[in-house]
Design an enzyme around this catalytic site. Structure first.
Site, PDB file in Angstrom:
ATOM      1  N   GLU A   9      42.055  47.988  43.870  1.00 18.73           N
ATOM      2  CA  GLU A   9      41.137  47.071  44.521  1.00 18.73           C
ATOM      3  C   GLU A   9      41.675  46.744  45.914  1.00 18.73           C
ATOM      4  O   GLU A   9      42.869  46.469  46.054  1.00 18.73           O
ATOM      5  CB  GLU A   9      40.994  45.772  43.721  1.00 18.73           C
ATOM      6  CG  GLU A   9      39.915  44.876  44.319  1.00 18.73           C
ATOM      7  CD  GLU A   9      39.684  43.593  43.526  1.00 18.73           C
ATOM      8  OE1 GLU A   9      40.343  43.387  42.487  1.00 18.73           O
ATOM      9  OE2 GLU A   9      38.834  42.820  43.961  1.00 18.73           O
TER      10      GLU A   9
ATOM     11  N   GLU B 277      43.472  42.887  37.678  1.00 20.27           N
ATOM     12  CA  GLU B 277      42.796  42.852  36.388  1.00 20.27           C
ATOM     13  C   GLU B 277      42.304  44.200  35.872  1.00 20.27           C
ATOM     14  O   GLU B 277      41.317  44.249  35.137  1.00 20.27           O
ATOM     15  CB  GLU B 277      41.608  41.887  36.497  1.00 20.27           C
ATOM     16  CG  GLU B 277      40.423  42.383  37.371  1.00 20.27           C
ATOM     17  CD  GLU B 277      40.455  41.903  38.821  1.00 20.27           C
ATOM     18  OE1 GLU B 277      41.559  41.574  39.300  1.00 20.27           O
ATOM     19  OE2 GLU B 277      39.390  41.876  39.457  1.00 20.27           O
ATOM     20  N   ASN B 278      42.951  45.313  36.225  1.00 17.54           N
ATOM     21  CA  ASN B 278      42.519  46.629  35.747  1.00 17.54           C
ATOM     22  C   ASN B 278      42.142  46.577  34.262  1.00 17.54           C
ATOM     23  O   ASN B 278      42.839  45.968  33.465  1.00 17.54           O
ATOM     24  CB  ASN B 278      43.645  47.635  35.911  1.00 17.54           C
ATOM     25  CG  ASN B 278      44.333  47.498  37.240  1.00 17.54           C
ATOM     26  OD1 ASN B 278      43.707  47.653  38.263  1.00 17.54           O
ATOM     27  ND2 ASN B 278      45.618  47.151  37.220  1.00 17.54           N
TER      28      ASN B 278
ATOM     29  N   GLU C  16      43.610  36.738  35.272  1.00 13.76           N
ATOM     30  CA  GLU C  16      43.378  38.184  35.136  1.00 13.76           C
ATOM     31  C   GLU C  16      42.676  38.481  33.815  1.00 13.76           C
ATOM     32  O   GLU C  16      41.787  39.322  33.747  1.00 13.76           O
ATOM     33  CB  GLU C  16      44.693  38.965  35.228  1.00 13.76           C
ATOM     34  CG  GLU C  16      45.517  38.693  36.476  1.00 13.76           C
ATOM     35  CD  GLU C  16      44.751  38.785  37.784  1.00 13.76           C
ATOM     36  OE1 GLU C  16      43.783  39.557  37.861  1.00 13.76           O
ATOM     37  OE2 GLU C  16      45.112  38.074  38.741  1.00 13.76           O
TER      38      GLU C  16
ATOM     39  N   HIS D 120      38.999  37.791  33.995  1.00 13.37           N
ATOM     40  CA  HIS D 120      38.256  38.813  34.729  1.00 13.37           C
ATOM     41  C   HIS D 120      37.640  39.859  33.797  1.00 13.37           C
ATOM     42  O   HIS D 120      36.701  40.550  34.184  1.00 13.37           O
ATOM     43  CB  HIS D 120      39.178  39.538  35.711  1.00 13.37           C
ATOM     44  CG  HIS D 120      39.207  38.948  37.095  1.00 13.37           C
ATOM     45  ND1 HIS D 120      38.065  38.557  37.769  1.00 13.37           N
ATOM     46  CD2 HIS D 120      40.243  38.736  37.947  1.00 13.37           C
ATOM     47  CE1 HIS D 120      38.425  38.115  38.972  1.00 13.37           C
ATOM     48  NE2 HIS D 120      39.721  38.198  39.105  1.00 13.37           N
TER      49      HIS D 120
END
Ligand code: B3K
Ligand code: ZN
Length: 876
Positions: free
Chosen positions: A127, A269-270, A303, A306
């Protein structure tokens, strides 16, 4: 960069993508000489994009292209064009499989964007637009695809991770091994992650409300494995909270967190594989302060949240960034408030907003919560997008109330699950779920600047009518001169002369949310028997500046009787601010300074009050920081601010000595360390008392600090004592404590960062010479953002006194470092330059020097797009 100016991207130019990617298969071979990336993209013409087959445009930066094939046939180089920005391929069919091979060099990647190495571990940060540094791809959030990822590496990298569930693994003939991961949820490329390294992990599990078992794992280098428990506990609390408060369950069978030392921000937050800055995940009582414990709890939750607000429902384009960030910050703030002291959490957040976000809103980079344009999106991960964005969501919550807000969020998640949407869709869901009209409220998304409310009141004893007249205005911001009135929820109460809350309507409610919608508006209250004192903007109900002519006596009254803890603190802040204003005026006029007796008596009574939450007391006793004072003045006089603050601190320490000592002892205890709200509060107040006592520089108090330093069983007490010795102790005391601390903790990265920060931000000892010396220390690394933030950031952002030295050398130093860093890591450089962008706010002498430093950056040679955007907009 002066000739080839970066392109500006406009929201109004948004177009749906020409092609969609249904499936993304990635294959990584991690080799010492470089990483070979092969991708297989199942591409389809987007029916919503119109007729014909335009060329397929893929983003790609700093990639070495090896081959391109469509449906199994190599594409000859007449059919595609490569540029520094990407690849354009001629297309002759509406649906096809595109195969690309390219090479990248993670070992040379210092931008920490894309795939890079941190202490020998491979990791990614995609990101906003980092995926294009991995392979050619439509790198935009509205292209959502199902990813399958295979990682091949030497056995020296035993752990190979990516998003989703592991579906295959095995050994290869040449001694290497592979793991394949499949993510069942379609996602944009910015949520892709890969990690490979020699890592250990801790494991736990969570049973969701519907009874599914989720495996939880936290990965770190072996030396840090003992520092994961707090993050794990925080994760489980966050998972439960999101089920209870938002009805949101986790959706994969596994949730992983990885800690890395080199990271541009806090965490990412993958999907299913969050990557964290080590400083935002690792903690133990011996090595982490209370502040770090609380920050970790908040970031782990942020995270995790998200996963719904960001991943399941994502952003259509980057102008909508606040859709996920503002909402998620609101969610994590409420979570932290539920886990800890609600009032203190609010005070901390508002203090930050008032200092840094208000400054941003008043500066050259001011932008709306939904910006209209940008050159480099990385520059828009701002306090406005995050914190003001969260305030905007909070205002919707305040206007609608708890239940209606939940109806709105349910509808939003249900309606848009699996989609990439806009801020407008969020507001619309809130409206549709509740049959309300938020048309005017939408201006919060499109207008920049901090609104000001000028409030006056009137009381007519004969008719028993009390009225509040509210005038709203908003200063101009870049590109926006005139502003339309905002829709502002203003939560108020009225206090009678005994300090009681008056009933405001026939139901007897004592608190009301006034809806301010006009430039000028009067709110009337009937049946009032005496002139009340208004308590305005309780809990900071909107991100505005409230001006009401409170007298000192009225503020003291509010501090005594106000039942809203936030406003009670705010009354104290206002009183302190008035006192500091007066001191600055004395200083400028060359008069003897005299501390306001009202402030002194307010502080004394707060300090003696054992009923109040000790952390609220600590907050009240903390004078507004130099940064807050600076933000609140039209023309910043750094010297006067420093003089006023030093004087006030010294006076308070002298006058309150006994009470401070009593406070110090009352809140000292031998209980084992727990990072829980009650204990944190006591430590905070105790250490606030210690810091004040040592302002006197009396040996007995410095001995107290030394004793605390020598015997502390936790990092909060140890670091607080060290900071006090560094600031107030003799040279010998300060140096020996610093050495001792380093001797003890040199092997711990997070503690060394704290040690750096504490020195660089010390107003007494963080001189420019020391800061330069710290940069030569073997533990300092310009390529590590945490080290940069500790030392250079600590000096420029938190050492008001030394950074603003009159000869301007502090500014020159920052400019030099920014230029050097820009070559390595543009995102960090562009953020670090911020203090210099405020030059217009200062009195002439410093203003000119700051401007010159900024000009120096501009003229230093070719700047990155990131830095160029900030500097060029700030020089105007
Ligand atoms: N979404 C990321 C921030 C990415 C920043 C990119 N420059 C972390 C967060 O806000 O949760
Ligand atoms: Zn976020």
């Amino acid at each position: 960069m002066k000739d080839a100016q970066p392109r500006t991207i406009y929201l109004k130019d948004y177009r749906v993508p020409d092609y969609l990617v249904d499936q993304t298969r990635l294959h990584f071979e991690l080799q010492p000489s470089g990483t070979l990336v092969r991708s297989e993209l199942h591409i389809r013409r987007n029916p919503a994009a119109g007729e014909g087959l335009p060329p397929l445009a893929l983003d790609g930066v700093e990639l070495e292209l090896l081959s391109v094939a469509i449906d199994g046939r190599e594409v000859d180089d007449q059919q595609f064009r490569v540029s520094p920005e990407g690849l354009s391929i001629d297309v002759d069919r509406p649906e096809f499989v595109l195969e690309i091979a390219n090479r990248i060099h993670p070992q040379d990647n210092t931008s920490l964007e894309g795939l890079y190495l941190s202490n020998g571990m491979y990791c990614t940060q995609c990101e906003a637009e980092g995926f294009r540094k991995i392979t050619y791809y439509p790198d935009r959030p509205d292209v959502m695809s199902r990813f399958t990822t295979t990682i091949v590496a030497s056995r020296d990298y035993p752990v190979l991770l990516s998003n989703g569930n592991e579906i295959d693994r095995g050994d290869m003939e040449d001694g290497r091994h592979f793991v394949t991961w499949e993510d069942p949820f379609a996602k944009p490329a910015y949520l892709f992650a890969l990690v490979a390294g020699d890592l250990e992990h801790v494991e736990d599990s969570f049973t969701t409300a519907s009874g599914r078992e989720v495996k939880l794992q936290i990965f770190t280098e072996a030396r840090n494995i003992g520092k994961c428990d707090h993050a794990m506990r925080s994760l489980k609390k966050a998972m439960r909270w999101d089920e209870e408060v938002y009805g949101r369950e986790y959706d994969l069978d596994i949730f992983m967190i990885v800690a890395v030392d080199h990271f541009n921000m806090g965490a990412m937050e993958n999907k299913g594989l969050n990557i964290f800055n080590s400083a935002c995940v690792l903690a133990s009582p011996e090595t982490a302060t209370d502040t770090a414990f609380q920050r970790i709890e908040a970031i782990v939750a942020h995270e995790y949240f998200h996963n719904w607000s960001g991943n399941r429902v994502t952003c259509r384009d980057w102008f909508q960034l606040s859709l996920k960030e503002g909402f998620t910050v609101f969610r994590d703030a409420e979570f932290s408030a539920d886990m800890n002291s609600r009032a203190v959490k609010r005070i901390e957040d508002v203090s930050m907003l008032r200092t840094a976000q208000f400054a941003e809103d008043a500066g050259p980079m001011a932008h709306p919560v939904r910006p209209d344009s940008y050159m480099e999106i990385s520059n828009f991960y701002t306090l406005t997008i995050y914190e003001k964005g969260a305030e905007v969501v909070r205002m919707i919550h305040t206007l609608l109330g708890e239940e209606a807000f939940r109806r709105g969020s349910d509808l939003y998640f249900e309606r848009h699950d699996g989609q990439a949407v806009t801020c407008e869709d969020f507001v619309k869901a809130m409206e549709d779920a509740n049959g309300v009209d938020l048309s005017q409220f939408r201006r919060w998304y499109s207008q920049a600047g901090t609104p000001v409310l000028d409030i006056s009141d009137d009381f007519d004893a004969a008719s028993g009518e009390y009225s509040l007249t509210v005038r709203q205005s908003c200063p101009p911001s870049p590109g926006q001169v005139e502003k339309e009135p905002f829709h502002i929820p203003l939560k108020i109460a009225l206090l009678d002369s005994a300090g009681k809350n008056l009933p405001l309507d026939t139901s007897g409610a004592t608190e009301q949310v006034l809806e301010v919608t006009e430039a000028e508006q009067t709110f009337r209250f009937e049946g009032v028997s005496e002139k009340p004192l208004p308590s305005i903007s309780r809990g900071f109900s909107s991100p505005v500046k409230v001006r009401y002519g409170y007298s000192k006596e009225q503020l003291l009254f509010l501090m005594r009787f106000e039942s809203d803890d936030f406003n009670r603190w705010d009354a104290c802040q206002r009183l302190a601010f008035m006192a500091m204003e007066a001191l600055q005026q004395d200083y400028r006029a060359g008069r003897d300074m005299r501390l306001s007796p009202e402030l002194l008596s307010a502080y004394r009574s707060v300090l003696q009050n054992r009923e109040l939450d000790p952390s609220l007391v600590a907050e009240m006793l903390s004078l507004p920081t130099a940064q807050v004072l600076a933000e609140q003045t039209d023309e910043i006089d750094a010297e006067a601010i420093v003089a006023a603050r030093n004087f006030a601190e010294a006076e308070l320490a002298r006058e309150l000595e006994e009470d401070l000592l009593a406070g110090y002892h009352a809140f000292s205890n031998d209980r084992p360390y727990r990072p829980e709200a009650g204990d944190i509060a006591e430590r905070r107040l105790k250490n606030t008392c210690l810091a004040y006592l040592c302002v006197t520089e009396k040996p007995e108090y410095l001995d107290l600090a030394q004793a605390q330093f020598d015997s502390a069983g936790n990092m909060t007490d140890s670091a607080a004592a060290l900071a006090t010795l560094v600031d107030r102790g003799s040279d010998e005391q300060a140096e020996s404590a610093l050495q001792e601390f380093y001797r003890c903790w040199h092997a711990d990265t997070q503690v060394v960062e704290l040690w750096f920060a504490l020195q660089a931000s010390s107003s007494q000892r963080g001189s420019l010479d020391r800061v330069r010396a710290l940069m030569q220390h073997p533990a300092f690394e310009l390529k590590n953002p945490n080290k940069v933030r500790s030392v250079i950031g600590g000096f420029a952002n938190r050492n008001f006194t030394q950074f603003h030295r009159a000869d301007g050398k502090g500014f020159e130093f920052l400019a030099e470092q920014v230029v050097a860093l820009d070559r390595l890591n543009p995102q960090v450089a562009a953020r670090l330059v911020t203090p210099l962008t405020r030059w217009k706010r200062y009195r002439a002498e410093l203003s000119e020097k700051m401007h010159a430093a900024l000009q120096m950056v501009m003229e230093s040679g070719e700047l990155s797009r990131d830095l160029y955007e900030v500097v060029s907009k700030s020089l105007v």
